[in-house]
Motif scaffolding. Structure first.
Motif, PDB file in Angstrom:
ATOM      1  N   ILE A  51      16.088  10.070  78.998  1.00 46.75           N
ATOM      2  CA  ILE A  51      17.529  10.310  78.881  1.00 46.75           C
ATOM      3  C   ILE A  51      17.896  11.480  79.799  1.00 46.75           C
ATOM      4  O   ILE A  51      17.089  12.390  80.016  1.00 46.75           O
ATOM      5  CB  ILE A  51      17.914  10.565  77.408  1.00 46.75           C
ATOM      6  CG1 ILE A  51      17.408   9.378  76.580  1.00 46.75           C
ATOM      7  CG2 ILE A  51      19.412  10.735  77.256  1.00 46.75           C
ATOM      8  CD1 ILE A  51      17.723   9.453  75.134  1.00 46.75           C
ATOM      9  N   ASP A  52      19.102  11.440  80.322  1.00 43.07           N
ATOM     10  CA  ASP A  52      19.508  12.366  81.377  1.00 43.07           C
ATOM     11  C   ASP A  52      20.442  13.452  80.853  1.00 43.07           C
ATOM     12  O   ASP A  52      21.522  13.140  80.331  1.00 43.07           O
ATOM     13  CB  ASP A  52      20.227  11.536  82.462  1.00 43.07           C
ATOM     14  CG  ASP A  52      20.138  12.170  83.822  1.00 43.07           C
ATOM     15  OD1 ASP A  52      19.611  13.285  83.931  1.00 43.07           O
ATOM     16  OD2 ASP A  52      20.611  11.535  84.785  1.00 43.07           O
ATOM     17  N   ASP A  53      20.042  14.700  80.975  1.00 45.80           N
ATOM     18  CA  ASP A  53      20.922  15.831  80.646  1.00 45.80           C
ATOM     19  C   ASP A  53      21.284  15.907  79.153  1.00 45.80           C
ATOM     20  O   ASP A  53      22.346  16.433  78.804  1.00 45.80           O
ATOM     21  CB  ASP A  53      22.231  15.780  81.457  1.00 45.80           C
ATOM     22  CG  ASP A  53      22.036  16.153  82.919  1.00 45.80           C
ATOM     23  OD1 ASP A  53      20.927  15.948  83.439  1.00 45.80           O
ATOM     24  OD2 ASP A  53      22.996  16.642  83.547  1.00 45.80           O
ATOM     25  N   LEU A  54      20.421  15.412  78.298  1.00 46.19           N
ATOM     26  CA  LEU A  54      20.691  15.496  76.848  1.00 46.19           C
ATOM     27  C   LEU A  54      20.056  16.770  76.291  1.00 46.19           C
ATOM     28  O   LEU A  54      18.843  16.952  76.371  1.00 46.19           O
ATOM     29  CB  LEU A  54      20.126  14.271  76.122  1.00 46.19           C
ATOM     30  CG  LEU A  54      20.220  14.294  74.589  1.00 46.19           C
ATOM     31  CD1 LEU A  54      21.671  14.386  74.116  1.00 46.19           C
ATOM     32  CD2 LEU A  54      19.552  13.056  73.991  1.00 46.19           C
ATOM     33  N   VAL A  91      16.292  20.827  86.145  1.00 46.17           N
ATOM     34  CA  VAL A  91      17.162  20.022  87.007  1.00 46.17           C
ATOM     35  C   VAL A  91      16.513  18.645  87.177  1.00 46.17           C
ATOM     36  O   VAL A  91      15.281  18.522  87.168  1.00 46.17           O
ATOM     37  CB  VAL A  91      17.410  20.727  88.357  1.00 46.17           C
ATOM     38  CG1 VAL A  91      16.174  20.747  89.224  1.00 46.17           C
ATOM     39  CG2 VAL A  91      18.583  20.119  89.093  1.00 46.17           C
ATOM     40  N   CYS A  92      17.370  17.618  87.331  1.00 46.03           N
ATOM     41  CA  CYS A  92      16.926  16.225  87.196  1.00 46.03           C
ATOM     42  C   CYS A  92      15.658  15.878  87.984  1.00 46.03           C
ATOM     43  O   CYS A  92      14.628  15.539  87.417  1.00 46.03           O
ATOM     44  CB  CYS A  92      18.024  15.260  87.642  1.00 46.03           C
ATOM     45  SG  CYS A  92      19.601  15.463  86.840  1.00 46.03           S
ATOM     46  N   SER A  93      15.757  15.905  89.308  1.00 42.81           N
ATOM     47  CA  SER A  93      14.671  15.326  90.102  1.00 42.81           C
ATOM     48  C   SER A  93      13.373  16.104  89.913  1.00 42.81           C
ATOM     49  O   SER A  93      12.299  15.520  89.778  1.00 42.81           O
ATOM     50  CB  SER A  93      15.048  15.244  91.582  1.00 42.81           C
ATOM     51  OG  SER A  93      15.235  16.522  92.124  1.00 42.81           O
ATOM     52  N   PRO A 228      23.850  11.342  78.808  1.00 38.48           N
ATOM     53  CA  PRO A 228      25.151  11.997  78.986  1.00 38.48           C
ATOM     54  C   PRO A 228      25.265  12.856  80.249  1.00 38.48           C
ATOM     55  O   PRO A 228      25.937  13.899  80.222  1.00 38.48           O
ATOM     56  CB  PRO A 228      25.257  12.859  77.733  1.00 38.48           C
ATOM     57  CG  PRO A 228      23.838  13.268  77.450  1.00 38.48           C
ATOM     58  CD  PRO A 228      23.003  12.094  77.856  1.00 38.48           C
ATOM     59  N   HIS A 229      24.669  12.436  81.341  1.00 36.40           N
ATOM     60  CA  HIS A 229      24.905  13.105  82.626  1.00 36.40           C
ATOM     61  C   HIS A 229      26.368  12.874  83.027  1.00 36.40           C
ATOM     62  O   HIS A 229      26.923  11.813  82.744  1.00 36.40           O
ATOM     63  CB  HIS A 229      23.959  12.490  83.666  1.00 36.40           C
ATOM     64  CG  HIS A 229      23.860  13.258  84.946  1.00 36.40           C
ATOM     65  ND1 HIS A 229      24.919  13.383  85.816  1.00 36.40           N
ATOM     66  CD2 HIS A 229      22.826  13.931  85.508  1.00 36.40           C
ATOM     67  CE1 HIS A 229      24.534  14.112  86.856  1.00 36.40           C
ATOM     68  NE2 HIS A 229      23.269  14.460  86.696  1.00 36.40           N
ATOM     69  N   VAL A 230      26.953  13.869  83.689  1.00 33.43           N
ATOM     70  CA  VAL A 230      28.312  13.688  84.215  1.00 33.43           C
ATOM     71  C   VAL A 230      28.292  12.668  85.358  1.00 33.43           C
ATOM     72  O   VAL A 230      27.249  12.520  86.016  1.00 33.43           O
ATOM     73  CB  VAL A 230      28.890  15.023  84.734  1.00 33.43           C
ATOM     74  CG1 VAL A 230      29.035  16.008  83.590  1.00 33.43           C
ATOM     75  CG2 VAL A 230      28.066  15.623  85.872  1.00 33.43           C
ATOM     76  N   SER A 325      14.303  13.842  77.157  1.00 35.24           N
ATOM     77  CA  SER A 325      15.388  14.116  78.100  1.00 35.24           C
ATOM     78  C   SER A 325      14.838  15.038  79.183  1.00 35.24           C
ATOM     79  O   SER A 325      13.933  15.838  78.925  1.00 35.24           O
ATOM     80  CB  SER A 325      16.542  14.794  77.371  1.00 35.24           C
ATOM     81  OG  SER A 325      17.450  15.376  78.290  1.00 35.24           O
ATOM     82  N   ASP A 326      15.371  14.940  80.398  1.00 30.73           N
ATOM     83  CA  ASP A 326      14.763  15.689  81.511  1.00 30.73           C
ATOM     84  C   ASP A 326      15.032  17.193  81.460  1.00 30.73           C
ATOM     85  O   ASP A 326      14.289  17.974  82.045  1.00 30.73           O
ATOM     86  CB  ASP A 326      15.141  15.082  82.871  1.00 30.73           C
ATOM     87  CG  ASP A 326      16.636  15.008  83.135  1.00 30.73           C
ATOM     88  OD1 ASP A 326      17.435  15.338  82.231  1.00 30.73           O
ATOM     89  OD2 ASP A 326      17.007  14.619  84.259  1.00 30.73           O
ATOM     90  N   HIS A 327      16.080  17.614  80.791  1.00 26.63           N
ATOM     91  CA  HIS A 327      16.375  19.040  80.579  1.00 26.63           C
ATOM     92  C   HIS A 327      17.569  19.124  79.654  1.00 26.63           C
ATOM     93  O   HIS A 327      18.155  18.090  79.303  1.00 26.63           O
ATOM     94  CB  HIS A 327      16.666  19.775  81.900  1.00 26.63           C
ATOM     95  CG  HIS A 327      17.674  19.057  82.725  1.00 26.63           C
ATOM     96  ND1 HIS A 327      19.014  19.100  82.446  1.00 26.63           N
ATOM     97  CD2 HIS A 327      17.532  18.204  83.764  1.00 26.63           C
ATOM     98  CE1 HIS A 327      19.650  18.325  83.302  1.00 26.63           C
ATOM     99  NE2 HIS A 327      18.777  17.752  84.101  1.00 26.63           N
ATOM    100  N   GLY A 328      17.952  20.336  79.286  1.00 25.33           N
ATOM    101  CA  GLY A 328      19.084  20.511  78.375  1.00 25.33           C
ATOM    102  C   GLY A 328      20.403  20.616  79.117  1.00 25.33           C
ATOM    103  O   GLY A 328      20.533  20.168  80.276  1.00 25.33           O
ATOM    104  N   ALA A 338      26.366  23.128  82.301  1.00 28.12           N
ATOM    105  CA  ALA A 338      25.292  22.314  82.877  1.00 28.12           C
ATOM    106  C   ALA A 338      23.916  22.975  82.735  1.00 28.12           C
ATOM    107  O   ALA A 338      23.582  23.436  81.645  1.00 28.12           O
ATOM    108  CB  ALA A 338      25.593  21.893  84.303  1.00 28.12           C
ATOM    109  N   LYS A 339      23.151  23.065  83.806  1.00 30.81           N
ATOM    110  CA  LYS A 339      21.705  23.273  83.686  1.00 30.81           C
ATOM    111  C   LYS A 339      21.244  24.398  84.597  1.00 30.81           C
ATOM    112  O   LYS A 339      21.977  25.322  84.873  1.00 30.81           O
ATOM    113  CB  LYS A 339      21.006  21.969  84.039  1.00 30.81           C
ATOM    114  CG  LYS A 339      21.581  21.278  85.276  1.00 30.81           C
ATOM    115  CD  LYS A 339      21.532  19.771  85.146  1.00 30.81           C
ATOM    116  CE  LYS A 339      22.113  19.062  86.351  1.00 30.81           C
ATOM    117  NZ  LYS A 339      22.316  17.654  86.170  1.00 30.81           N
ATOM    118  N   ARG A 340      19.960  24.354  84.991  1.00 26.69           N
ATOM    119  CA  ARG A 340      19.368  25.256  85.989  1.00 26.69           C
ATOM    120  C   ARG A 340      19.104  26.677  85.486  1.00 26.69           C
ATOM    121  O   ARG A 340      18.553  27.472  86.222  1.00 26.69           O
ATOM    122  CB  ARG A 340      20.219  25.315  87.262  1.00 26.69           C
ATOM    123  CG  ARG A 340      20.271  24.005  88.054  1.00 26.69           C
ATOM    124  CD  ARG A 340      21.141  24.174  89.291  1.00 26.69           C
ATOM    125  NE  ARG A 340      21.080  23.049  90.199  1.00 26.69           N
ATOM    126  CZ  ARG A 340      21.832  21.954  90.110  1.00 26.69           C
ATOM    127  NH1 ARG A 340      22.690  21.817  89.109  1.00 26.69           N
ATOM    128  NH2 ARG A 340      21.727  20.992  90.984  1.00 26.69           N
TER     129      ARG A 340
HETATM  130 CA   LIG Z   1      19.104  15.410  84.326  1.00 22.59          CA
END
Ligand SMILES: [Ca+2]
Ligand SMILES: [Ca+2]
Length: 484
Positions: A51-54, A91-93, A228-230, A325-328, A338-340
């Protein structure tokens, strides 16, 4: 037609009949061989849901009081939740490259969007999770966003079947709510009208259908959802689940950053995310929070469709399910979106494993990392050891949630900045030497930075032992940097 020709040409017929007999014999051997393989290969299948950005806004992690994630919660109740799990890179990648290689960012050198797995020199000889399973006799199936850039180049042959590459859409022709000057990636709103038009839902449906098939060997299926990625676009019924006016907003004291080193924002240089001030000034905070919650419930439904497909298939009793999920994701905490960052909102992820032999029940509170997925799956599936891996198998914690781990979870964001998260503490050390230290037993929101206080020097030094001593310089591929 073939038989007529054979009848008219006796010598060829004789030759052909011999060949035919040989082929039949071969087929029998093959058929028998496959049956033997089926009978002997009892290794479990793997279904990996990415899951992306959850962030921790799921029912089973309790991150938001209103969030509704019945399908993920049900799965959590059937397996082992790792409630203190963290990404390797927020971060995603880069996070996904760490999951797929089993290596820390300080080894592969990807700290930001841009370089894809197959272009990174340090990964030239490193098999992905998919390659490893493929080369050890698994049928590999993937769909949606699993590796950020997909399985391209030399990675392509590690995938036996690709369900669907496209993910993240569809998008409306014009932004729905986007304030002036914001990155287009940050739009939100009710779109499209129907679930079945969402790419995520199409992937879920396809995966559920493929799970009804027979396979002549165990399978490794990975399914990646974009929400829930933008941009936070999901159909209206998901927005209707959350009342914009009454939903709780994160506790976000204005003074929270007073005790934080100033450089955390300067490392966050490529983010297209709006500032918290911009979110507040445009009156967008409630609406965006509602859209994030709506997107979570939508993706929960996608997860539910795949799990329902698995439950009614013949593979239900012999499939390990891994969800991560790949990150919070920050929604205003520490004035950030967002993230990072290296704070809890950004590093902590939902992560759980369910399947044969895993007793449901208590969550494991030990700090674990997404790089632990690779060695854990190898052990669960009885694959040969992979000595390159930097994570540690979680099988002891699958057997006993109280089993201790020595190694904390290490997260790196951009070159030279690291977070060390143990069961109870977080130490952040930035490249310029500035630090943050938080006691999660008393301060789960990381409001009170204890770094530099003599009373906490001992625990600081214990955690500091795990700061990576050397790191691969950042692999750069700026020309490929997308907007978000
Ligand atoms: Ca992500
Ligand atoms: Ca603070």
């Amino acid at each position: 037609m073939t038989l007529v020709i054979l009848h008219k040409l006796p010598c060829i017929r004789s030759l052909a009949m011999n060949s035919l007999a040989h082929c039949v014999a071969c087929l029998l051997v093959l058929f028998w061989g496959v049956n033997v393989a089926q009978a002997s290969d009892k290794r479990p299948n793997v279904l990996m849901l990415c899951i992306d950005d959850l962030n921790d806004w799921t029912g089973f992690l309790g991150g938001h009081p209103a969030v509704q994630t019945p399908h993920m919660d049900k799965l959590a109740g059937q397996g082992r939740v790792f409630s203190n799990a963290h990404c390797a890179v927020p971060v995603c990648s880069s996070s996904r490259i760490s999951v797929m290689s089993g290596l820390a960012a300080t080894t592969h050198g990807s700290y930001e969007l841009g370089p894809s797995y197959e272009t990174i020199a340090k990964l030239e000889e490193v098999p992905t999770l998919h390659r490893f399973f493929h080369d050890n006799g698994y049928h590999t199936i993937t769909g949606g966003k699993v590796l950020h850039h997909g399985f391209r180049g030399r990675l392509a042959s590690s995938i036996d079947r690709n369900l669907q590459d496209r993910s993240g859409g569809p998008r409306p022709k014009k932004p729905l709510n986007l304030p002036d000057g914001w990155s287009k990636a940050w739009d939100w709103g009710a779109f499209p009208e129907k679930d079945e038009d969402m790419f995520d839902m199409q992937i879920a449906t396809k995966a559920a259908s493929v799970l009804q098939e027979d396979f002549d060997r165990p399978f490794f299926m990975s399914v990646g959802f974009f929400r829930p990625h933008v941009p936070l676009h999901v159909p209206p019924k998901w927005f209707a689940m959350y009342d914009e006016e009454s939903l709780a907003l994160p506790n976000n004291p204005l003074t929270d950053l007073d005790d934080v080193p100033a450089n955390f924002l300067s490392i966050n240089k490529f983010a297209a995310a709006p500032t918290h001030a911009a979110v507040v000034e445009t009156g967008s905070q409630r609406s965006m929070t509602q859209a994030y919650l709506a997107s979570i419930s939508f993706v929960d439904q996608c997860v539910g469709i795949v799990l329902e497909g698995l439950a009614k298939s013949k593979h239900a009793d012999n499939t390990i399910v891994v969800l991560w999920s790949d990150h919070g994701f920050h929604l205003g905490e520490k004035q950030h979106w967002a993230k990072r960052t290296l704070w809890e909102e950004s590093t902590r992820v939902p992560f759980l494993i369910a399947g044969p032999g895993i007793e449901p029940g208590t969550a494991c509170k030990e700090a674990v990392s997404l790089v632990d997925i690779f060695p854990t799956l190898i052990e669960l599936c009885k694959l040969p050891k992979n000595s390159r891996l930097e994570g540690i198998s979680l099988v002891p914690q699958l057997n006993n949630p109280e089993a201790r781990r020595e190694q904390p979870a290490i997260t790196s964001s951009y070159f030279g900045n690291h977070s060390i998260r143990s069961r109870d503490w977080r130490l952040i050390v930035y490249r310029d030497g500035s630090e943050e230290l938080y006691d999660h037993r008393r301060d789960p929101d990381e409001f009170n930075n204890l770094a530099g206080q003599p009373a906490f020097q001992t625990i600081r030094n214990e955690l500091a032992q795990y700061i990576p001593r050397s790191a691969t310089p950042e692999v750069k591929q700026r020309s490929e940097l997308p907007q978000q």
